[in-house]
Design an enzyme around this catalytic site. Structure first.
Site, mmCIF file in Angstrom:
data_model
loop_
_atom_site.group_PDB
_atom_site.id
_atom_site.type_symbol
_atom_site.label_atom_id
_atom_site.label_comp_id
_atom_site.label_asym_id
_atom_site.label_seq_id
_atom_site.Cartn_x
_atom_site.Cartn_y
_atom_site.Cartn_z
ATOM 1 N N HIS A 187 -6.034 -6.706 -1.995
ATOM 2 C CA HIS A 187 -5.068 -5.666 -1.645
ATOM 3 C C HIS A 187 -4.015 -6.198 -0.672
ATOM 4 C CE1 HIS A 187 -3.815 -1.482 -1.060
ATOM 5 N NE2 HIS A 187 -3.850 -1.674 0.248
ATOM 6 N N SER A 203 0.826 -1.191 0.000
ATOM 7 C CA SER A 203 0.000 0.000 0.000
ATOM 8 C C SER A 203 0.870 1.255 0.000
ATOM 9 C CB SER A 203 -0.941 -0.052 1.208
ATOM 10 O OG SER A 203 -2.101 0.671 0.973
ATOM 11 N N ASP A 237 -7.691 -6.570 -6.294
ATOM 12 C CA ASP A 237 -7.656 -5.230 -5.697
ATOM 13 C C ASP A 237 -8.098 -4.179 -6.703
ATOM 14 O OD1 ASP A 237 -7.177 -3.173 -3.894
ATOM 15 O OD2 ASP A 237 -5.050 -3.030 -4.404
#
Length: 702
Positions: free
Chosen positions: A452, A184, A394
């Site tokens: 994700h 991230s 994601d």
């Protein structure tokens, strides 16, 4: 007589405690001070005992002048099959989100059950090397400071200081091979830290040791913000989440075109080395995802199934949470880490209440004077492998966006992948789990059936990423396709390993074509005579041995003191019993009543850390934030604060408790800042905060 006996008991206890040798690790520079020996469920749920990892944790002081402490939690395999002198630093994103997500939901040896106890994660990365989870920047998770930092160059500066202090605790590890991994917004942190390490290695002074950085792994990284956002509309269309006949299609297309103009402008000035406001400001492009999540609601479905989960498009959530109630086990992690006994077991000196994300850290960290990390990848690829892996499901940091910025990027003499359709199948445990494109020291890996947070969904598959970046795989032709084959832990066939050894003349393969100046990621089995478990404690062994004789002598003194005291107690008791019975009178009723009344009164005593917790609980939160208010942590702001520090407020407003990595608030186009939702279950009264905070709106930073 009771008073005499009580006094004697206290006296005995005091003598015993004072006679005990100093606790191991009382020296602040001793690694033993940070040893973790117990956790709820550790010995009940993690069996056999030799499978329990060796653990160190605590708040390590890095800048005393600002009371800055970074919390770390280190895991080492206590029973390794082979000794690998390898260190992996794991970082989560936000900015301002704790790496305990990684430790307890993803790549660490434990998960947390509903009873707030640790249970095994069979895909833990600590089997591939020592792994250290660090809460950073200061203020994140269990880390704390009097000041918060604002830019990415400071992230690198602070982390190098942390590494310096870390290697003072574990000097035997300073020569280990180093990898950085994370996901991230760590896609911004990791390139900056890696670049700072490589620059440091070129300017070593006497007494300094080289940090043997061997590679970086970035999962679903927020590396090129605007380019990533430009992929949202195509992603929704390609995955059947919207079509051109949707009544809002024209509106969405217009915003997409606005974003395209911004990206075109970024491309035209990409190589000038200047930080441009239109590149570090990403609110226009990010607004596309906000609108898509709103316009694609399924209002006919159950309330908790109306919105696409932005972290896994195959899942659904309530609107406007849209993924904030995920991952589902997060509701167990917060209560676990907030237990006072757990805080003590993790050796905290500041019993700070843990929250997944700290909004004040995120809002202060504006990165207005830092070029996005995508600019750093070409220089990194000259020296180390750069692995970008993505969960295929994601949305927020999707594969299309990653491939888009890579195809524009120039590195090692070429632009982009020369043939991105030349995909290598990745086979793990006899199943195709994804595909790989690897050229000139940069790789892209698309991993099927994952979100994700790839290690959350596929922990054992994700662990094999270490095998890929270190060359521990086999190249085969599977069903007519070139394939890289990796295996479950310890199950690589001897014949394959032997053949691989002959083919590569004793060295590990380096996937792709590396430039001549590249440092090959060769991670061979170490022939060191001691394991990492032994070496981690070696610095304290000598002192322990030297204390053994004095400890025996001390115990003899203790035994003698105990015998003397018990003899004295016996003499007093015998004297007391020999008194005439007429001397001992029963108290009168009045006296008895007074005594009972007095004895029945109890003082209300509270520990200092309880009072601190109550103060934390009474702190008010800021007003609620905007619609996604939790999705993309933006690197923006308005004031020139390069090199400056934002003081941490005391009293009301000291802690802003927030939710999942990559939060954002886009309801006001004039507001360009980091926004995420609250994750404090107790303060917000929610099992998970995402659903509780979707109306929050953040004030602009001053």
């Amino acid at each position: 007589m009771k008073l005499i006996l009580s006094t004697l008991i206290v006296f005995i206890h005091t003598l015993l405690v004072s006679a005990l040798p100093t606790k191991e690790g009382s020296d602040p520079n001793s690694a033993k001070k940070y040893l973790v020996s117990d956790l709820p469920g550790l010995h009940e749920n993690i069996t056999p005992d030799n499978s329990i990892p060796l653990m160190f944790a605590g708040q390590l002081e890095i800048y005393p002048e600002t009371d800055t402490h970074y919390f770390f939690w280190k895991f080492s395999d206590s029973n390794p099959e082979t000794v690998t002198n390898r260190t992996i630093f794991w970082l989560n994103g936000g900015p301002g989100c704790s790496s305990m997500d990684g430790a307890l939901l993803e790549t660490g040896p434990f998960r947390i059950n509903s009873q707030q106890q640790v249970i095994s994660n069979n895909g833990s990365w600590h089997k591939m090397g020592d792994i250290i989870y660090v809460d950073q920047p200061a203020g994140t998770g269990f880390s704390y400071s009097d000041t918060y930092i604002t830019d990415l160059d400071q992230v690198a500066e602070y982390f190098l200081k942390f590494m310096e202090k870390y290697y003072e605790l574990f000097p035997e590890e300073i020569g280990y091979e180093i990898y950085f991994a994370g996901e991230s917004y760590a896609g911004q942190y990791i390139p900056y830290i890696a670049d700072a390490i490589l620059q440091r290695n070129k300017k070593l002074v006497d007494g300094e040791h080289k940090y043997d950085l061997r590679g970086v792994l970035i999962g679903n990284g927020w590396v090129s913000p605007n380019e990533q956002s430009l992929s949202y509309l195509p992603f929704f269309k390609d995955h059947g989440l919207i079509d051109v006949h949707h009544p809002k299609w024209a509106t969405l297309l217009a915003k997409h075109e606005q974003c395209q103009k911004i990206v075109n402008k970024i491309d035209s000035t990409f190589d000038d080395g200047v930080v441009h406001y239109y590149e570090v400001s990403s609110s226009t492009c990010e607004a596309i995802l906000t609108d898509l999540l709103e316009y694609t609601q399924d209002t006919a479905s159950e309330k908790d199934q109306r919105c696409v989960n932005m972290y896994d498009y195959t899942l659904r959530d309530s609107y406007p949470s849209c993924g904030m109630n995920w991952p589902y086990e997060l509701v167990n992690v917060g209560p676990f880490l907030r237990q006072e006994k757990v805080m003590h077991q993790l050796n905290l000196i500041n019993l700070k209440k843990w929250n997944e994300c700290n909004g004040r850290v995120g809002r202060t960290f504006q990165a207005r004077h830092s070029i996005p990390a995508v600019h750093l990848l070409p220089e990194l690829a000259k020296e180390i492998p750069v692995m970008l892996f993505n969960g295929a499901n994601d949305i927020i940091c999707n594969s299309q966006g990653v491939l888009s910025y890579l195809q524009k990027l120039q590195w090692n003499g070429e632009t982009g992948f020369t043939n991105k359709d030349n995909q290598i199948s990745w086979i793990y445990d006899n199943k195709e789990v994804g595909y790989i494109i690897w050229e000139r020291n940069i790789s892209f890996i698309n991993i099927y059936n994952s979100s994700h947070m790839v290690p959350y969904d596929l922990p054992d598959v994700s662990r094999a990423l270490i095998d890929l970046i270190t060359g521990k795989y086999d190249e085969k032709d599977v069903d007519g396709k070139k394939s890289f084959v990796t295996y479950p832990l310890g199950s690589r066939k001897e014949s394959d390993a032997s053949a691989d050894g002959e083919e590569n003349a004793g060295s590990d393969k380096v996937p792709g074509d590396s430039p001549s100046q590249t440092i090959d990621p060769m991670i061979s089995s170490s022939t060191a005579s001691s394991s990492s478990v032994e070496s981690s404690l070696s610095s304290s062994t000598a002192s322990a041995d030297s204390d053994s004789t004095s400890s025996k002598f001390t115990r003899l003194i203790q035994l003698a003191v105990i015998l003397v005291i018990f003899w004295g107690v016996y003499v007093l008791y015998a004297s007391y019993k020999s008194r005439p019975s007429s001397i001992i009178k029963k108290p009168t009723n009045n006296t008895s009543n007074v005594t009972r009344s007095s004895a029945g009164k109890k003082k209300n005593v509270q520990w200092a850390d309880q009072l601190n917790q109550f103060e934390d609980d009474e702190r008010t939160q800021e007003p609620n934030q905007g619609i996604i208010a939790k999705a993309i942590g933006k690197i923006t702001g308005s004031k020139d604060t390069r090199g400056r520090y934002a003081p941490v407020q005391r009293g009301n407003g000291n802690e802003y408790i927030d939710d999942i990595e990559l939060g954002e608030g886009l309801s006001d186009p004039n507001v360009d800042e980091f926004i995420i939702g609250s994750d404090d279950d107790e303060e917000q009264g929610q099992a998970h905060s995402g659903a509780a905070t979707h109306n929050q709106k953040q004030k602009p930073m001053n």
